[in-house]
Write an enzyme that holds these catalytic residues in place. Structure first.
Site, PDB file in Angstrom:
ATOM      1  N   SER A 274       0.593  -1.292  -0.017  1.00 12.15           N
ATOM      2  CA  SER A 274       0.112   0.100   0.083  1.00 12.15           C
ATOM      3  C   SER A 274       0.868   1.046  -0.093  1.00 12.15           C
ATOM      4  CB  SER A 274      -0.986   0.000   1.180  1.00 12.15           C
ATOM      5  OG  SER A 274      -0.024   0.271   2.494  1.00 12.15           O
ATOM      6  N   LYS A 275       0.262   2.183  -0.260  1.00  9.67           N
ATOM      7  CA  LYS A 275       0.894   3.844  -0.290  1.00  9.67           C
ATOM      8  C   LYS A 275       1.467   3.899   1.067  1.00  9.67           C
ATOM      9  CE  LYS A 275      -0.934   8.273  -0.696  1.00  9.67           C
ATOM     10  NZ  LYS A 275      -1.890   9.082  -0.965  1.00  9.67           N
ATOM     11  N   ARG A 276       0.482   3.611   2.272  1.00 15.27           N
ATOM     12  CA  ARG A 276       1.197   3.561   3.640  1.00 15.27           C
ATOM     13  C   ARG A 276       2.693   2.692   3.884  1.00 15.27           C
ATOM     14  NH1 ARG A 276      -3.561   2.295   6.550  1.00 15.27           N
ATOM     15  NH2 ARG A 276      -2.493   0.105   6.601  1.00 15.27           N
TER      16      ARG A 276
END
Ligand code: GLU
Length: 518
Positions: A274-276
Site C-alpha cells: 500500500s501507499k502507507r
C-alpha cells in the site's frame, strides 16, 4: 463449456487484443504498471494489439489530471498502447463516459431476458433494510435473493406498479438477478478452474440512477465491442467474475468471453502493498510522483527516486513471473520473447525494495554512458558552467556508474568533479600525518603545477618515484591524496580522478588541504 469455447476461438484464429482498463482515480501504482506490462508482453509476443481503455463511469471517484498522468507514466516506461484515447484506433471512443448510450440497450435486453430488474429503493430505504433485516445469521444483509422480495423492485411489485413508477420518472437502478443456486465457473489462465456458488452472491447494480453503467456492465460490453481476446487484471477482480460470466452468457455467448488471467497481489512487508507501506518504509509505490489535486500531497515515484525505466520494468516482470531459469536481468525485448502466462505464479509476490535497487544498480552498470548522459546532465544542470566536454562527462559517468544504485546517487558520487569538496575529512589524514608527508605533498603540488603528463599511468609512476625519494610507501599517501581531492574515503581510482580534474585543480585542492593540516 469454457474449454470448448476456447477451442472454437483458437480455431477461428482471432487476432490477440488485450486491454488495460484503469479508472482515473489517482496515481499509477506499481501493481498497475505490472498489469500493463503483462498485457503488453502478451500482446507483443502474439503480434497482437494493446489497448488502454479509461473506465471513468464512477464520476464520484474521478480525479482531474489522473488520465494525463497515466499516459505520461506509460510513456516513461516505454509501454505505449496501440489504441487509446491518445493513440486513436477504430474501436473508440476509448473513454467509457463517452460510450454511455451504448450500455443502456444491453441493460434493457437483460431485463427482457429476466436476468436483471428495476430497483426503486431510495438510499434511505436501503439503509433501513440493512438495520431491519439484519439477523444473527445474516448480520449485514446485502441486496440479494434472501431480501430482494422485501424491497421495492420490479420483482416484488406488480407489473402495473412497476410501469406506473417508471412512467412517473421514479429514479431507479438496474440490478442483476443472481440465480438462486447455480455453480458458475471458468478456467483462469493462471489459477485454472475457478468456481463460484451464486447462492452467496448479491444482486450487483448494473446501471446507475444517472444512466451510467457500473464497472460490471461496462467492462463486459466494452470487452465485447473492442473484441478483447484476453484480459489480465488484478486478483482483486476475481470475485466479480461470476457477474461477468452471467452477462457474457446472456448477452454475447460464453464462447466469446475473453480468457481471463487474474494476476497475484503484490505484497509489501505487511500484506498487500500500500501507499502507507511506501511512506513507512521509505520506498516509492508509484511509477512517477503523484500529486493529489485535492490535498496537494505528493507521493514519491520510481522515476524521481532515480530508477531507470528498463530496471523498473525488469523488476516488475519478476514480481510473480520467471522464465524457468535463474536469469534475472531481462531487456524488454527479452521479456517479450520469453514471456508465457504458464510461468506466472498464483501466489502473491513479495516486493523487496533492496532487491528493486539491486535491479537498478545492475541496469546502471550495464547501461552505456550515452544512455545515462541525459540523467547526468539533469543532476548537474546547475553546474554546467564547469564547461566539461561531452567526452569528459562520458568519462566521468564510466568512472562512477558502478557506484550508483540510483540515478540520484550520481550527484554524490560525481559532485567533486564539478565543485571543490565542501568539507574535507582532515581527521582521517591527521591521524598519521608527518612532516615528511607534508614535504611530499608540497612536491606533488609542484609536480602538478609543471608539465604534467595526461596519462593516469604516468602520473602514478611519478607519484611512486616521488614517494620512494621521501622513503614513504605509496599506500600511505594514496588515501590522503584521495581525501584531499574528493573530501572523503570514496570515489574511483585516484589517478582517474586527477586526470579528469586536470593538473591545475588537482594542485589547488592539495594546496588547500595542506592549509587545514598541522
Ligand atoms: N477499471 C478496473 C480497474 O480500475 C479494471 C478491471 C479490469 O481490468 O477488468 O482496475
Amino acid at each position: 463449456m469454457v474449454a470448448a469455447g476456447w477451442f472454437i476461438f483458437a480455431a477461428m484464429g482471432k487476432k490477440v487484443r488485450v486491454r488495460f482498463a484503469p479508472s482515473p482515480t489517482g496515481g499509477l501504482h506499481l501493481g498497475g504498471v505490472r498489469t500493463v506490462l503483462f498485457n503488453y508482453l502478451f500482446a507483443k509476443k502474439n503480434k497482437g494489439t494493446f489497448i488502454v481503455r479509461i473506465e471513468d463511469t464512477d464520476q464520484r471517484r474521478f480525479v482531474p489530471g489522473a488520465e494525463a498522468y497515466l499516459f505520461d507514466c506509460l510513456r516513461w516506461c516505454g509501454l505505449e498502447p496501440d489504441e487509446s484515447v491518445q493513440h486513436g484506433g477504430s474501436f473508440g471512443p476509448y473513454r467509457q463516459s463517452e460510450r454511455k448510450t451504448l450500455y443502456r440497450q444491453y441493460a434493457d435486453q437483460l431485463i427482457e431476458k429476466g436476468l436483471a430488474y428495476y430497483a426503486f429503493d431510495t438510499p434511505e430505504e436501503l439503509e433501513k433494510m440493512r438495520t431491519l433485516l439484519a439477523t444473527p445469521s445474516n448480520p449485514s444483509p446485502q441486496y440479494d435473493r434472501q431480501v430482494r422480495m422485501q424491497l421495492r423492485n420490479s420483482l416484488s411489485l406488480s407489473a402495473d406498479e412497476t410501469d406506473r413508477l417508471l412512467k412517473a420518472g421514479t429514479p431507479y437502478v438496474i440490478r442483476i438477478k443472481m440465480p438462486e443456486q447455480e455453480t458458475l465457473g471458468f478456467t483462469d489462465l493462471i489459477r485454472g478452474e475457478v468456481r463460484f456458488d451464486t447462492a452467496t452472491l448479491d444482486d450487483k447494480v448494473l446501471l446507475k440512477a444517472d444512466g451510467m453503467p457500473t464497472y460490471h456492465l461496462a467492462v463486459v460490453v466494452d470487452d465485447h465491442h473492442m473484441q478483447i481476446t484476453h484480459a489480465f487484471r488484478g486478483e482483486e477482480w476475481l470475485p466479480s467474475a461470476p457477474v461477468h460470466i452471467l452477462l457474457w452468457q446472456s448477452l454475447f455467448g460464453i464462447e466469446n468471453m475473453p480468457r481471463w488471467a487474474h494476476l497475484p497481489l503484490i505484497l509489501g512487508p505487511e500484506g498487500k502493498l500500500s501507499k502507507r507501506d511506501g511512506a513507512k518504509y521509505g520506498f516509492p509505490v508509484f511509477a512517477m510522483n503523484w500529486t493529489d489535486p485535492a490535498s496537494g500531497e505528493t507521493t514519491e515515484g520510481f522515476k524521481e527516486k532515480g530508477f531507470l525505466p528498463e530496471a523498473f520494468l525488469n523488476l516488475l516482470a519478476l514480481l510473480g513471473w520467471n522464465d524457468g531459469s535463474e536469469k534475472e536481468i531481462f531487456t524488454l525485448t527479452e521479456l517479450i520473447d520469453s514471456f508465457s502466462i504458464e510461468r506466472i505464479h498464483s501466489a502473491g509476490a513479495h516486493f523487496d525494495y533492496e532487491k528493486a535497487k539491486w535491479f537498478n544498480h545492475e541496469w546502471i552498470k550495464r547501461s552505456p554512458a550515452n544512455r545515462l548522459l541525459p540523467y547526468f546532465q539533469e543532476q548537474f544542470a546547475t553546474l554546467s558552467d564547469v564547461g566539461y566536454s561531452e567526452e569528459k562527462l562520458t568519462r566521468i559517468i564510466e568512472l562512477v556508474k558502478e557506484r550508483c544504485q540510483l540515478l540520484t546517487d550520481l550527484k554524490e558520487q560525481a559532485g567533486f568533479f564539478f565543485v571543490d569538496p565542501l568539507s574535507i575529512d582532515t581527521a582521517a589524514i591527521a591521524a598519521k600525518w608527518s612532516t615528511e608527508k607534508r614535504s611530499f605533498f608540497e612536491g606533488l603540488i609542484a609536480y602538478y603545477q609543471g608539465e604534467t603528463p595526461e596519462e593516469a599511468a604516468q602520473q602514478e609512476q611519478a607519484f611512486k618515484e616521488k614517494a620512494a625519494a621521501f622513503q614513504l610507501k605509496p599506500g600511505e599517501l594514496l588515501l590522503p591524496l584521495r581525501i584531499m581531492l574528493v573530501g572523503g574515503k570514496f570515489g574511483p581510482g585516484v589517478f582517474d580522478i586527477t586526470t579528469v580534474l586536470g593538473p591545475a585543480t588537482t594542485a589547488r585542492r592539495i594546496a588547500h588541504a595542506l592549509t587545514l593540516l598541522p
